[in-house]
Design a protein around this motif. Sequence first.
Motif, mmCIF file in Angstrom:
data_model
loop_
_atom_site.group_PDB
_atom_site.id
_atom_site.type_symbol
_atom_site.label_atom_id
_atom_site.label_comp_id
_atom_site.label_asym_id
_atom_site.label_seq_id
_atom_site.Cartn_x
_atom_site.Cartn_y
_atom_site.Cartn_z
ATOM 1 N N ARG A 471 0.832 -1.212 0.000
ATOM 2 C CA ARG A 471 0.000 0.000 0.000
ATOM 3 C C ARG A 471 0.864 1.258 0.000
ATOM 4 O O ARG A 471 0.535 2.242 -0.672
ATOM 5 N N ALA A 472 1.986 1.221 0.743
ATOM 6 C CA ALA A 472 2.866 2.383 0.763
ATOM 7 C C ALA A 472 3.475 2.645 -0.607
ATOM 8 O O ALA A 472 3.605 3.800 -1.040
ATOM 9 N N LEU A 473 3.842 1.575 -1.317
ATOM 10 C CA LEU A 473 4.415 1.737 -2.657
ATOM 11 C C LEU A 473 3.377 2.260 -3.642
ATOM 12 O O LEU A 473 3.654 3.168 -4.443
ATOM 13 N N ILE A 474 2.161 1.715 -3.580
ATOM 14 C CA ILE A 474 1.110 2.158 -4.496
ATOM 15 C C ILE A 474 0.733 3.608 -4.233
ATOM 16 O O ILE A 474 0.443 4.376 -5.165
ATOM 17 N N ALA A 475 0.765 4.005 -2.946
ATOM 18 C CA ALA A 475 0.415 5.384 -2.594
ATOM 19 C C ALA A 475 1.391 6.389 -3.189
ATOM 20 O O ALA A 475 1.037 7.549 -3.417
ATOM 21 N N ARG A 476 2.592 5.955 -3.484
ATOM 22 C CA ARG A 476 3.576 6.882 -4.033
ATOM 23 C C ARG A 476 3.218 7.319 -5.443
ATOM 24 O O ARG A 476 3.744 8.314 -5.938
ATOM 25 N N ARG A 477 2.331 6.569 -6.101
ATOM 26 C CA ARG A 477 1.883 6.996 -7.431
ATOM 27 C C ARG A 477 1.140 8.324 -7.366
ATOM 28 O O ARG A 477 1.082 9.068 -8.349
#
Length: 1018
Positions: A471-477
Amino acid sequence: MKHQSLYTIAPDRAFVDALALGLLARAGDDPLALSDMLVLLPTRRACRSLREAFLRQADGKAMLLPRMQPVGDVDEEELVLTAPGSAAGALAELTDLPPAISETERLLLLTGLVKAQRNQQAKSDPALDPIGPDQALLLARELGRLLDQVQTEGLSLDRLDGLVPELYADHWGVTLDFLNIIRTAWPAHLAESGLMDPAERRNRLLLSQAELWRESPPTHPVIAAGSTGSIPATAHLIATVANLPQGMVVLPGLDRVLAQEDWGAVVEDATHPQHGMAVLLEKLEVTRADVLDWPDAGTGPDRTARVRLIAEALRPASTTERWRGLAESGGLDESAFADVQWLAAPSQSAEAEMAAQCLREVLETPGKTAALVTPDRILARRVAAQLDRWGIQIDDSAGRPLAQTEAGRFFVLTAEAVQKRLAPVALLALLKHPMAALGGQPGDLRKAVRHLEVTGLRGPKPAGGPQGLRRALIARRQETRKPPSEESIQAALGTVDAIEAALQPLLALMAGGDIGFDDLLTAHIQAAEALAATQDSPGADALWRGEDGEMLADFIADLMPAAPLLGAVGPGDYVALIDALMAGKTVRPRYGAHPRLAILGPLEARLQHADRLILAGLNEGVWPPEPGDDPWMSRAMRSAFGLPPHERRIGLSAHDFAQAFAAPEVVLLRSEKTGGQQTVPARWLERLATVTERLGLDPILPKNNTDSRQRMDWQRHLDSRDRLPMLQPPAPRPPVDKRPRRLSATRIETLMRDPYSIFASRILKLDVLDPLESDLGAADKGNMIHLALDRFTRDYPDHLPPDAAARLIEIGRDVFGQEALARPTVRAFWWPRFERIAVWFLAQEAARRPRLAQSYTEISGKIEIAAPAGPFLLTAEADRIDRYRDGGYAILDYKTGTMPNKKAVGALTAPQLPLEAAILKNRGFLDIPPGPIVELAYWKLSGGEPAGSIQINDAADPDELAQLVRDKLTALIAAYDDPDTAYPSVPRPGEAPRFNDYAHLARIKEWSLGGDADGGES
């Protein structure tokens, strides 16, 4: 009368060498005579040292060696010899002893009993808290240690009831409940399982062996050497050996100096180095005069004066009045200090440097050997690091704790990362470990981990587990400032998938409730092996190899059969349990890394000498160690119960010191300070100093001799040789076409105060990484307050609502957000400050609004500056610009941190507000009509007392400042358009920024002469 079977080897003779020489002489020319002997030694390490001594004495020639067996670590196969005739019955009885329970099994069983006992007490006593399994394990270890002491001394636990007066019965009752575990519950368990405690079994073996030899004396020589009989059963065996027809007992360094009338005090003084042997001689019913000197002990320089010196210095405290006539009695002079260096270092690091020098200089003499002897393992590691400057590799033979080795640390990190649900710090510590490969090549994993770290692990702590990382990686989008590419996010997600696959068994177990310790251990092993696996080999090949891997494998093999005994444990207790179980496990090198130099602990140094011994760490609490506390009994209770005092450990350390002091060359070394605090010299050094002064040999003392200063001078020369030349401050001159053509007003201030930071950030494109698991910082607090005030001003641009305070607080609560307000720091400190700021802000607004025509908040502006290399764009985002009804403008800046002073604003060294004024004056804020600038002000929003304040910069006319700062900026940009203009680091230290993200890159601390190299807050 001389006892023909009792001998001693003087301290000034290397014990194992003298013993080997004497046994070779006794064997004569018969090549089989030596192999017919049985030598009993204190430890396995002593056996190895004696084997090496035989090789030295025989010049490496092949020979049949005696049988060598340790007394203190025995079993039937080592001690029981084939017994003829009537002894066969005793032998059968001996070999029928129940097996010893393993140390690990006993520890885990006691842990369960202790935990149940304590938690039962906590139910009935509100003052007591329940304990977890890790705390119970520590108590169980102490309980097992007490059980070993009781059994070693041959005592009965039935004496516990009458130990204390009735006055202390209530307090003693709590402790007695715990001790009842080993008095009643534990013996019942052993009887049911058909096992014995190790100490009790050892006693039975030793006593049975003694009985066997008494009934049927062996026909071969038996030599008990090097033991002082501190274990009663060992002393009983030694007494038996002394009375065998071919038995011999060889004592290490029996005192020949003290008068007989002083010897009784030695028996009473547990801290005396001869206390153990004095007690042993009493058990043997002999005197010192009955003990012969070991024949054929070899020849060498006479060091009897030094032996006498240390005997006098360490004499029992009750007899020290004899020091008064020491100088007149003769026999001791400066010759006692021949080949002795007495040094004192100002610090621990200097102590390590001196010790390394003393070792290194020995190598200048061919064949000469040296050893550092110290119980301080940190000092040992420092000395090894110092020797590396000469390319000398040396091992600490005392070993390293298993948990600090490569394999042990990797094993623990695996569990820590899972227990913390893959939190960034714990996860990166695991994945950056040299053993981590994750099924590929270690180098490829390092690159993938660095990519994952930058892409998704920096900044606020993500939610737990693999899903939280995803979720943290996807939020960086969704980020507006420099979001990572989709390719980068997908690569990082692939790394998370691989991590989850390797750790899945352990992740699944730790995500639930209590689970069997054995199941957790099995999953832990699987996870560690999966992480250590490479593209070319399975993880087991990497994890269990080498000395540390083999010790870890032994630890697991010993733990696994007993693991079910702990039952179910909480996931949060697992790592603490593994740490506690690993404590005391040590990895020792099989062979020394250097043939002539060694680092030894006092235990390893027993019974062996080198040509030079450096005795270091000679401070109270280090060598000798602190006596320690007994969690179960007071000193008086131990004495009444029959246990030896804790001071006996000091006596053993004193014996080690006295033996080592008689080496051919000795260096006494201590540090005068530890961590900036004064240290206390070891009591032996204090006594030695007193005797030295009594003898009138004051120049020998370290405070008077020049040896320490000389070695410090040598070290300064060594360091100056190795010191790199002084660095010059960086002054890069990049091509003009690479220099920035656009900067904000705040970055212009950085360009003035620290041009190197602009070079690093705008030209080298080096972005500052967010901290790992960062909490909300001062910048986050400032942004929240700015945003809340901006929203309130935009929502109510003309008139304040009747419930203005409630509206602003509600906006603040929305801006802060539930997640931030759930943090204790925010809730306890930030939010109350914001509430006070809101009240203060609304009071200012109420007084200010009638004079205002309009307010503009968080408004962006820009102007173009003509420059030699082309147009330069100045940008700004003003916190707030107010237009008064008379047409004048006020430019405001909210400051939640430190405000610049009026002098800096007037001198344009803090040019933010003047630059915003220049933009406004030149119609750079497109939505704002032109007009005069009448006010530049900072609003300090601290939330303290007072909650805020206003600083109006009236040192100069704002309109004039706007023109002056534009002219200054034009000249500054023109200067940086010159290719010869550098970007220096903090050219004016007095104006350096309070915070500097690039100070380490500029290496400010290496070239600056002082000041705070870290800069400060803007």
